[in-house]
Design an enzyme around this catalytic site. Sequence first.
Site, PDB file in Angstrom:
ATOM      1  N   SER A   1      -9.128   3.951  -0.417  1.00 29.65           N
ATOM      2  CA  SER A   1      -8.600   2.194  -1.236  1.00 29.65           C
ATOM      3  C   SER A   1      -9.492   2.721  -2.412  1.00 29.65           C
ATOM      4  CB  SER A   1      -8.430   1.001  -0.403  1.00 29.65           C
ATOM      5  OG  SER A   1      -7.646   0.742  -1.655  1.00 29.65           O
TER       6      SER A   1
ATOM      7  N   TYR B   1      -4.812   0.433 -12.320  1.00 33.79           N
ATOM      8  CA  TYR B   1      -5.999   1.213 -10.591  1.00 33.79           C
ATOM      9  C   TYR B   1      -5.803   0.025  -9.749  1.00 33.79           C
ATOM     10  CZ  TYR B   1      -9.472   3.205  -8.556  1.00 33.79           C
ATOM     11  OH  TYR B   1     -10.511   3.687  -7.155  1.00 33.79           O
TER      12      TYR B   1
ATOM     13  N   LYS C   1      -4.750   0.411  -5.736  1.00 28.36           N
ATOM     14  CA  LYS C   1      -5.273   0.766  -4.675  1.00 28.36           C
ATOM     15  C   LYS C   1      -5.636  -0.121  -3.479  1.00 28.36           C
ATOM     16  CE  LYS C   1      -6.865   3.931  -5.325  1.00 28.36           C
ATOM     17  NZ  LYS C   1      -7.296   5.300  -4.180  1.00 28.36           N
TER      18      LYS C   1
END
Length: 316
Positions: free
Chosen positions: A175, A204, A208
Amino acid sequence: MGFFEELGYLTQVVRQLFPGKSHFSPDDIPDLTGQVIIVTGGNIGIGLETIKVLLQHNAKVYMASRNKDKATAAIQQLKEETSKEAIFLELDLSVLSSVKKAAEEFLSKEQELHVLFNNAGVMWCPIEWVTENGFDMQFGTNVVGHFLFAELLLPALFAGVNSSPDHHARVVTTSSSGAYLNTLDWDTFQESPKRKKTSSAVLYNQSKLANAIVARQIAKRYADKGIISLSLDPGGIDTELQRHSRIRRSIMRAVILHPAPMGALTQLWAGTMPEALNHNGEFLIPWARVGKCRKEAYDDELGQRLWAWLKEQVKL
């Protein structure tokens, strides 16, 4: 969410960018003879460093990468450095048919899988980029592709549990500290007007966070079958992941970025060390420490909703 809660998450990100000295070294890793391992995106950066260490400890490692030429060059480089040879597995996580083909190829060669490193990712790519299946490129690659790959490899992971010395198989998902910075916006997972108005950085970050949510769901759903699932922030690492923003990369490189071998530390600990078995479903932080992600990562209702959405998208 309140101002002070968001400020707390931002403070956590800053702390993790300056984690101090690591108390874990690759030299601590036990012998991995007989272990079959896949590292996605393993031809560069953190993935390459991870494979290097795994080979040095006698694991059989598949480098699951999109570009055969780059992977072949990386495999040759690793062979020169370690005298061991990784195995190329063609995988484009942004294309669901490629994910299915890669899983089928692996299962035709191996009955057992002991560790799956969901390491590959894209970051800050142009907003125009979407996958051929219609997902936001970052969400499709970082989340959807890895979800499908892990699910298709479950038979080998379950078999790996039975042959592993510690009676577990592991799924380790890379992550980011970006997971703290934004929550999920369901209207931006796929191509849409709202997605086009959302910054690449926010897209993004949500991918994650989704990685952490899915990793925890894997732990909850398959713990009784011997699967250990962990997600992690590898730290601020200087890799080609930042290639889509040269200015930001230059600033980060001068201030906070660490070399790629440091980025491999936390996921190597998660994938190889006995102590990691005690932290199923947790979120690790640099370097090889147990931390906490933002609170959505522990919301079971949200996790179940995301899991159901993913299953529907990949037709499982």
